[in-house]
Design a protein around this motif. Sequence first.
Motif, PDB file in Angstrom:
ATOM      1  N   ASP A 114     104.140  34.893   9.645  1.00  0.00           N
ATOM      2  CA  ASP A 114     103.109  35.702  10.316  1.00  0.00           C
ATOM      3  C   ASP A 114     102.515  36.718   9.356  1.00  0.00           C
ATOM      4  N   GLY A 115     103.373  37.324   8.522  1.00  0.00           N
ATOM      5  CA  GLY A 115     102.890  38.313   7.566  1.00  0.00           C
ATOM      6  C   GLY A 115     101.974  37.707   6.521  1.00  0.00           C
ATOM      7  N   ILE A 116     102.294  36.500   6.064  1.00  0.00           N
ATOM      8  CA  ILE A 116     101.436  35.819   5.080  1.00  0.00           C
ATOM      9  C   ILE A 116     100.077  35.509   5.694  1.00  0.00           C
ATOM     10  N   ARG A 117     100.089  34.978   6.924  1.00  0.00           N
ATOM     11  CA  ARG A 117      98.817  34.659   7.579  1.00  0.00           C
ATOM     12  C   ARG A 117      97.979  35.917   7.820  1.00  0.00           C
ATOM     13  N   ALA A 118      98.649  37.019   8.169  1.00  0.00           N
ATOM     14  CA  ALA A 118      97.918  38.266   8.423  1.00  0.00           C
ATOM     15  C   ALA A 118      97.219  38.765   7.163  1.00  0.00           C
ATOM     16  N   VAL A 119      97.903  38.696   6.027  1.00  0.00           N
ATOM     17  CA  VAL A 119      97.285  39.128   4.768  1.00  0.00           C
ATOM     18  C   VAL A 119      96.109  38.233   4.413  1.00  0.00           C
ATOM     19  N   ASN A 120      96.283  36.919   4.540  1.00  0.00           N
ATOM     20  CA  ASN A 120      95.206  36.002   4.170  1.00  0.00           C
ATOM     21  C   ASN A 120      93.994  36.135   5.086  1.00  0.00           C
ATOM     22  N   GLU A 121      94.232  36.472   6.346  1.00  0.00           N
ATOM     23  CA  GLU A 121      93.106  36.707   7.259  1.00  0.00           C
ATOM     24  C   GLU A 121      92.413  38.024   6.925  1.00  0.00           C
ATOM     25  N   ARG A 122      93.205  39.030   6.555  1.00  0.00           N
ATOM     26  CA  ARG A 122      92.646  40.356   6.256  1.00  0.00           C
ATOM     27  C   ARG A 122      91.953  40.392   4.900  1.00  0.00           C
ATOM     28  N   GLU A 123      92.582  39.762   3.899  1.00  0.00           N
ATOM     29  CA  GLU A 123      92.079  39.848   2.527  1.00  0.00           C
ATOM     30  C   GLU A 123      91.174  38.682   2.152  1.00  0.00           C
ATOM     31  N   GLY A 124      91.164  37.646   2.987  1.00  0.00           N
ATOM     32  CA  GLY A 124      90.449  36.428   2.622  1.00  0.00           C
ATOM     33  C   GLY A 124      91.407  35.429   2.010  1.00  0.00           C
TER      34      GLY A 124
END
Length: 484
Positions: A163-173
């Motif tokens: 979940d944390g990886i997906r959140a970063v990739n959604e936030r940062e691109g």
Amino acid sequence: MRLAHAADIHLGHRQYDNPQRETDVKLAFEHFLGTVGEHDVTAILLPGDLFDSRDVSPKTLNEAESVLADVDVPVVVSPGNHDQSMGTRRELTWLQYLNDNGLITLLSGNPSDDPAFVRTDLADPRQGGGGFVDIEDGGETVRCFGVPYRGAYIERDIEPIADGIRAVNEREGAPDTTVLLAHFGVDDAVPDLGATVKRAWLTPIEDCVDYLALGHIHKRYETGTVGRNPGSLEALDIQEGRWDESHGYYVFDTEDGTANHHLSHRRPYHTMSFDVSGYRTFEDLRGEFAAALEDERPSVERSCERKIHRDGGGNRREPVVNVRFVGTLLLDHGSFDVEALRELAAECLDALHVQPTNNTERKAIAELLGDIERDEAFDADGTVNTDVLQERVFTTIAGESRYSAETEAVARTLDELEGLVTDDGQGASEVAAYLGERRRELFPEGAAESGDESASDDVETNDGTEAANEERTSQQTLDARGSE
């Protein structure tokens, strides 16, 4: 972009308390770092156990700083169980020290935090918190995430990590490639090696990363479509020394997604076995062991000649040798001079260190001898008194048989049978005939019940079953004699 992935360096590990083995660990790491130019890698991934202990000696720390100072690409590190304990993971560690001095980029995201991963800046790693870092080269972005060793907590952490990886990739691109550094083993891939994660648990992570850089297990393996564990660079114990093709590093190519394993340069290991069965004096055993070492030497030298086992100048490196002593030991424990055998092996094989492993079997003999006085059980030279042992064996067999009512007489019969076979060379039929006679003498009622009341030499009764039983008993006699 190419990324070099190694793990479980264990700087400071001193096997057998031998300073050279500590140096070997450093040399293996140096050689790996020297391949950066050869493979044209953009960054190095080290998921855990850079150090062998949190209590790093000044010498080990100085060597780590010196080696890492010569590396001109980012060295991305996540903590392993040897680098820091879970109870104090927020305190300053030597990994944090190296990070703060710009020698490594430490990634230690906490799955329990919100957010789990905070950006680290390669230009100034002290700023940001150390959950993930972007590595950019030629317009391509590789995003590396890292988590510390979590032990038994890893099962519950896998979903939050994903979940944390997906959140970063959604936030940062979304990056071009996503990598996770983690220190745990996958049990399905390497059972019985202390791994704690099941293959099925990894699905959430596999769905959001392109490469899972693993450490913790010192043997190379691959799991699923993205999981890779390179094995330690140097073999750190006897078992690991037997994993001949399982120590090294991966080079991951982000363009085509391939990960190729390369063997590391390390000290040669060799394992040999020697069967101690049948030797009644240490001198005889030592002589045969010396001959076995001569037979083993060509195999040892073939291993030493391999390029990966030679030093930087291409010279022979003295091997570490494990000698496994197996079989049934007839000598008294005090007469089995393992140290003398170890020294003989070290000299004959020109070894750096010989580690003996005593897997000989003495338990059965000790149980059979039971309460017999030591002076009676062993001869003056320390060898087992085989007459005493044989008597105890036959008494045990007789006492546990259906003839236990006449244990002593049956034991004497077995002893006489042994003489017929070993001294007189009698065959099974003669032994069976003798058994028939003794059975009728000792157990006339049993002979009558079986229909064998005559004094005839014909012992084949009840369709031959008694004769068959007696032949089996004669075979047990032979087996008992062989167990000495």
